[in-house]
Scaffold this motif. Structure first.
Motif, mmCIF file in Angstrom:
data_model
loop_
_atom_site.group_PDB
_atom_site.id
_atom_site.type_symbol
_atom_site.label_atom_id
_atom_site.label_comp_id
_atom_site.label_asym_id
_atom_site.label_seq_id
_atom_site.Cartn_x
_atom_site.Cartn_y
_atom_site.Cartn_z
ATOM 1 N N ALA A 1 82.167 9.974 45.354
ATOM 2 C CA ALA A 1 80.975 9.127 45.271
ATOM 3 C C ALA A 1 81.246 7.840 44.501
ATOM 4 O O ALA A 1 80.718 6.786 44.846
ATOM 5 C CB ALA A 1 79.833 9.901 44.610
ATOM 6 N N ASN A 2 82.094 7.911 43.479
ATOM 7 C CA ASN A 2 82.361 6.739 42.638
ATOM 8 C C ASN A 2 83.536 5.899 43.120
ATOM 9 O O ASN A 2 83.738 4.790 42.630
ATOM 10 C CB ASN A 2 82.599 7.175 41.189
ATOM 11 N N ALA B 1 74.051 13.568 38.873
ATOM 12 C CA ALA B 1 73.464 12.240 39.085
ATOM 13 C C ALA B 1 73.826 11.283 37.954
ATOM 14 O O ALA B 1 74.093 10.102 38.194
ATOM 15 C CB ALA B 1 71.946 12.361 39.223
ATOM 16 N N ALA B 2 73.873 11.783 36.736
ATOM 17 C CA ALA B 2 74.209 10.943 35.593
ATOM 18 C C ALA B 2 75.642 10.420 35.656
ATOM 19 O O ALA B 2 75.959 9.391 35.058
ATOM 20 C CB ALA B 2 73.995 11.720 34.295
ATOM 21 N N GLN B 3 76.506 11.095 36.411
ATOM 22 C CA GLN B 3 77.911 10.697 36.512
ATOM 23 C C GLN B 3 78.208 9.798 37.708
ATOM 24 O O GLN B 3 79.321 9.319 37.872
ATOM 25 C CB GLN B 3 78.794 11.949 36.606
ATOM 26 N N ILE B 4 77.216 9.578 38.561
ATOM 27 C CA ILE B 4 77.410 8.747 39.752
ATOM 28 C C ILE B 4 77.065 7.304 39.418
ATOM 29 O O ILE B 4 75.997 7.009 38.881
ATOM 30 C CB ILE B 4 76.562 9.259 40.927
ATOM 31 N N ASN B 5 77.975 6.392 39.732
ATOM 32 C CA ASN B 5 77.803 4.969 39.439
ATOM 33 C C ASN B 5 76.999 4.287 40.540
ATOM 34 O O ASN B 5 77.557 3.658 41.437
ATOM 35 C CB ASN B 5 79.167 4.291 39.287
ATOM 36 N N ALA B 6 75.691 4.433 40.477
ATOM 37 C CA ALA B 6 74.795 3.807 41.450
ATOM 38 C C ALA B 6 73.523 3.387 40.735
ATOM 39 O O ALA B 6 73.127 4.005 39.741
ATOM 40 C CB ALA B 6 74.470 4.774 42.586
ATOM 41 N N ILE C 1 81.787 13.625 54.516
ATOM 42 C CA ILE C 1 83.056 13.760 53.801
ATOM 43 C C ILE C 1 82.979 15.069 53.023
ATOM 44 O O ILE C 1 82.077 15.252 52.202
ATOM 45 C CB ILE C 1 83.294 12.575 52.835
ATOM 46 N N THR C 2 83.911 15.956 53.263
ATOM 47 C CA THR C 2 83.872 17.254 52.593
ATOM 48 C C THR C 2 84.559 17.186 51.232
ATOM 49 O O THR C 2 85.363 16.294 50.966
ATOM 50 C CB THR C 2 84.545 18.337 53.442
ATOM 51 N N TYR C 3 84.229 18.133 50.380
ATOM 52 C CA TYR C 3 84.827 18.242 49.049
ATOM 53 C C TYR C 3 84.892 19.717 48.678
ATOM 54 O O TYR C 3 84.216 20.550 49.264
ATOM 55 C CB TYR C 3 84.009 17.459 48.018
ATOM 56 N N ARG C 4 85.731 20.031 47.691
ATOM 57 C CA ARG C 4 85.884 21.426 47.261
ATOM 58 C C ARG C 4 85.255 21.709 45.899
ATOM 59 O O ARG C 4 84.825 22.818 45.638
ATOM 60 C CB ARG C 4 87.352 21.814 47.235
ATOM 61 N N THR C 5 85.220 20.713 45.029
ATOM 62 C CA THR C 5 84.680 20.921 43.686
ATOM 63 C C THR C 5 83.649 19.847 43.369
ATOM 64 O O THR C 5 83.645 18.771 43.984
ATOM 65 C CB THR C 5 85.789 20.867 42.609
ATOM 66 N N GLU C 6 82.830 20.131 42.397
ATOM 67 C CA GLU C 6 81.842 19.161 41.943
ATOM 68 C C GLU C 6 82.530 17.897 41.437
ATOM 69 O O GLU C 6 82.090 16.784 41.718
ATOM 70 C CB GLU C 6 81.017 19.800 40.831
ATOM 71 N N GLU C 7 83.625 18.070 40.715
ATOM 72 C CA GLU C 7 84.371 16.922 40.193
ATOM 73 C C GLU C 7 84.896 16.050 41.326
ATOM 74 O O GLU C 7 84.877 14.826 41.240
ATOM 75 C CB GLU C 7 85.523 17.384 39.301
#
Length: 143
Positions: free
Chosen positions: A71-72, A94-99, A59-65
């Motif tokens: 991911a979430n 990593a701190a912002q990913i809910n896993a 899955i592609t993305y353009r920004t970190e946000e």
């Protein structure tokens, strides 16, 4: 290689690499060769459901946000991976990913670290002190 009826259903609908045919010696069941699907968007079934086996959806993305949002945007949260040459930035992502676990630049598994997911990927932990505490019953006496 493992049983994967969901992946089999996408072989004729999405561009992919690998996956043609069945693994040698596994003519019965839903088994696929290691397969990479491209052209996947986050609203597709293949991105929304857990597919166990040697399957990767890109899955592609353009920004970190946007990457963090993708991911979430799931009911699952067992394990995630972050790849970056900037370790400080990778830790911030990593701190912002809910896993339950987020691996950075590795697939290393630490058996002493707690293992378990968020959301519909499980409650509780295995391994480490948290896994041990899962097996205990705490008694409190007051007075």
């Amino acid at each position: 290689m493992g049983p994967n009826f969901r992946a089999v259903s996408f072989l004729d609908r999405l561009p992919f690499a690998g996956g043609l045919g069945r693994p040698e010696g596994l003519s019965d069941g839903y088994y696929v060769n290691p397969t990479v699907f491209c052209g996947v968007t986050n609203n597709m079934t293949i991105a929304r459901e857990e597919i166990f086996g040697p399957v990767l959806s890109i899955i592609t993305y353009r920004t970190e946000e946007e990457a963090i949002s993708i991911a979430n945007d799931t009911v699952y949260g067992l394990h995630a991976y972050v790849s970056s040459s900037n370790i400080e930035r990778a830790n911030q992502v990593a701190a912002q990913i809910n896993a339950g676990r987020v691996a950075i630049n590795t697939i290393y598994h630490d058996a002493l670290a707690p293992f378990g997911g968020f959301k519909q990927s499980g409650i509780g932990r295995e391994g480490g002190i948290y896994g041990l505490e899962e097996q205990l019953e705490t008694k409190v006496i007051i007075g």
